[in-house]
Motif scaffolding. Structure first.
Motif, short mmCIF file in Angstrom:
data_model
loop_
_atom_site.label_atom_id
_atom_site.label_comp_id
_atom_site.label_asym_id
_atom_site.label_seq_id
_atom_site.Cartn_x
_atom_site.Cartn_y
_atom_site.Cartn_z
N ALA A 53 32.32 47.20 40.78
CA ALA A 53 33.31 46.27 41.32
C ALA A 53 32.75 44.86 41.41
O ALA A 53 33.43 43.88 41.07
CB ALA A 53 33.77 46.75 42.70
N ARG A 54 31.51 44.72 41.84
CA ARG A 54 30.92 43.39 42.03
C ARG A 54 30.77 42.64 40.71
O ARG A 54 30.92 41.41 40.66
CB ARG A 54 29.56 43.51 42.73
N GLN A 55 30.47 43.35 39.65
CA GLN A 55 30.32 42.69 38.36
C GLN A 55 31.62 42.03 37.91
O GLN A 55 31.62 40.91 37.38
CB GLN A 55 29.84 43.70 37.31
N VAL A 56 32.73 42.71 38.13
CA VAL A 56 34.03 42.14 37.75
C VAL A 56 34.34 40.91 38.59
O VAL A 56 34.77 39.87 38.06
CB VAL A 56 35.14 43.20 37.91
N LEU A 57 34.11 41.01 39.89
CA LEU A 57 34.39 39.87 40.76
C LEU A 57 33.47 38.70 40.46
O LEU A 57 33.90 37.53 40.47
CB LEU A 57 34.25 40.29 42.22
N ALA A 58 32.20 38.98 40.17
CA ALA A 58 31.25 37.91 39.87
C ALA A 58 31.65 37.18 38.59
O ALA A 58 31.55 35.94 38.51
CB ALA A 58 29.84 38.48 39.75
N ALA A 59 32.11 37.91 37.59
CA ALA A 59 32.51 37.29 36.33
C ALA A 59 33.70 36.36 36.51
O ALA A 59 33.88 35.41 35.74
CB ALA A 59 32.84 38.38 35.31
N ALA A 60 34.50 36.63 37.54
CA ALA A 60 35.67 35.79 37.82
C ALA A 60 35.38 34.70 38.84
O ALA A 60 36.30 33.99 39.27
CB ALA A 60 36.83 36.66 38.31
N GLY A 61 34.11 34.58 39.24
CA GLY A 61 33.74 33.54 40.19
C GLY A 61 33.91 33.92 41.64
O GLY A 61 33.85 33.07 42.53
N HIS A 62 34.08 35.22 41.92
CA HIS A 62 34.26 35.68 43.30
C HIS A 62 33.15 36.65 43.70
O HIS A 62 33.36 37.57 44.50
CB HIS A 62 35.62 36.37 43.46
N GLY A 63 31.96 36.45 43.16
CA GLY A 63 30.87 37.38 43.43
C GLY A 63 30.49 37.49 44.88
O GLY A 63 30.04 38.54 45.34
N ALA A 64 30.67 36.42 45.63
CA ALA A 64 30.30 36.44 47.05
C ALA A 64 31.44 36.88 47.95
O ALA A 64 31.28 36.96 49.17
CB ALA A 64 29.81 35.05 47.48
N ALA A 65 32.60 37.19 47.35
CA ALA A 65 33.78 37.48 48.16
C ALA A 65 33.80 38.91 48.70
O ALA A 65 34.37 39.16 49.75
CB ALA A 65 35.05 37.22 47.34
N LEU A 66 33.19 39.84 47.97
CA LEU A 66 33.22 41.23 48.41
C LEU A 66 32.31 41.41 49.61
O LEU A 66 31.23 40.82 49.67
CB LEU A 66 32.78 42.15 47.27
N GLY A 67 32.74 42.21 50.56
CA GLY A 67 31.98 42.42 51.79
C GLY A 67 30.76 43.29 51.57
O GLY A 67 30.18 43.34 50.48
N GLU A 68 30.36 43.99 52.64
CA GLU A 68 29.13 44.77 52.60
C GLU A 68 29.22 45.97 51.66
O GLU A 68 28.20 46.44 51.17
CB GLU A 68 28.78 45.26 54.01
N SER A 69 30.41 46.47 51.43
CA SER A 69 30.53 47.65 50.58
C SER A 69 31.87 47.67 49.87
O SER A 69 32.82 47.00 50.26
CB SER A 69 30.37 48.94 51.41
#
Length: 385
Positions: A297-313
């Motif tokens: 999940a984090r890889q997808v968000l990071a590629a879209a510029g939201h890598g820091a948006a996901l919480g602890e899990s």
């Protein structure tokens, strides 16, 4: 389920006879965590504790006024003991006194039964309660059971999964009915209360977690609790809820747009979170490291510029508790097993603007059995309501 509970207690007793989590073998076990008591007995009486005695007998000890009848299974060999309040004693006063604490009473029973070592759930006991156990059973060594029962609870049997499946059906039904109603002008608090009422109307014991409804900018706040803000045209509407059925709870989260059509930024944000959620769901499988699901999940968000948006899990286990093991986080240790129900719930929250969360409850299954079983089936299409 009575035979199942007997088997679960036998497994725990065998484990403790060999060695507790930290302090060596124990010939008696005291379970005080309510979810663990229910898992091992099927009973849900508040304040009850379970004693696996050195004599091989299992006893459910309940506080005054909290009888163990709820969920009783007559075929079980579980003994039941309800503490009595002496005549003339106020029941409310007795309920909080150490002399009428079910755990303290159970420790005394263990000592009188000849226990040498009593394994207790130190993570659940307060310091004062632990001292009271030691005082009433001075000849018994208190050992830490650790998370032995929680670990035993991780893999669910088919009856447990069936209860989760029904909880999910109830949750989907309640959410679906709400989406068919008029939403504009109603407050977050009103919508949350209506969802919880609908859960009960459809057979739930109650809500498995606090119901969250977040409209407009409030959807950009993770962990938002419903307020008196009214739903307006153009809002993101983010909803999270779950039903509890026979003790087992599920979780669902969905995000919608209020109005005729979403704006481009809303579509882009939603598509990003949906892609992250799909990647994490597809990563679920027996033998997969828990951290790998989170990483997907984090890889997808990071590629879209939201890598820091996901919480602890990215998710966690569900069952008798919401938020039990396993954890799907970067620091998670261990691998997934089959028949483990988990949530997959990535989200992106933009303070002051809005946010998207998409939560599902699934059961880990091997690909030979069709892969992860999706329990919460409400559409994940970005609906304009």
């Amino acid at each position: 389920m009575s035979e199942v509970h007997v088997f679960r207690r036998a497994r725990l007793r065998d484990r403790c006879a060999a060695s507790t989590a930290h302090d060596g073998p124990a010939d008696a076990v005291l379970i005080s965590c309510p979810a663990n008591v229910r898992y091992l007995t099927g009973r849900a009486a508040p304040g009850s504790v379970l004693l696996l005695g050195p004599d091989g007998a299992d006893t459910l000890v309940s506080a005054p006024g909290e009888g163990p009848a709820n969920g009783a299974h007559p075929a079980d060999d579980l003994r039941e003991l309800t503490l009595e309040v002496p005549s003339g004693t106020d029941s409310a006063e007795a309920h909080g006194a150490a002399g009428y604490d079910a755990a303290v009473a159970a420790a005394g029973i263990a000592e009188r039964s000849g226990a040498g070592a009593l394994a207790v759930e130190e993570h659940h006991l307060t310091v004062a309660r632990h001292r009271a156990l030691a005082a009433v059973a001075p000849s018994v060594r208190l050992a830490d059971l650790g998370l032995a029962v929680e670990q035993q609870r991780v893999i669910k049997d088919e009856e447990e999964i069936s209860a989760l499946r029904i909880a999910a059906e109830i949750t989907d039904q309640a959410l679906g009915e709400l989406l068919e109603s008029i939403l504009v002008g109603r407050t977050e608090r009103h919508l949350a209360l209506e969802l919880e009422r609908r859960l009960i109307d459809h057979g739930a014991e109650g809500a498995a977690l606090p119901t969250s409804v977040a409209a407009g900018p409030n959807s950009g706040l993770p962990g938002h609790r419903p307020t008196d803000r009214r739903v307006e045209e153009g809002d993101f509407l983010s909803v999270r809820l779950g039903a509890r059925y026979h003790g087992y709870g599920c979780q669902i989260g969905r995000t919608f747009v209020i109005g005729t059509a979403p704006e481009p930024w809303q579509i882009e944000l939603y598509d990003t979170v949906f892609a992250a959620q799909r990647a994490a769901r597809e990563a679920l499988g027996p033998g997969t490291e828990c951290r790998e699901v989170d990483r997907a999940a984090r890889q997808v968000l990071a590629a879209a510029g939201h890598g820091a948006a996901l919480g602890e899990s990215t998710g966690h286990g569900v069952g008798l508790e919401i938020g039990e093991d396993p954890r799907l986080s970067p620091e998670a240790v261990g691998k997934l097993d089959a028949c483990v129900p988990v949530t997959v719930e990535p989200g992106v929250h933009l303070p002051g603007r809005g946010g998207v969360r998409i939560d599902d409850t699934l059961v880990v299954r091997p690909q030979a059995d069709g892969g992860p079983e999706l329990l919460t089936i409400t559409t994940k299409e970005l609906l304009a309501l």
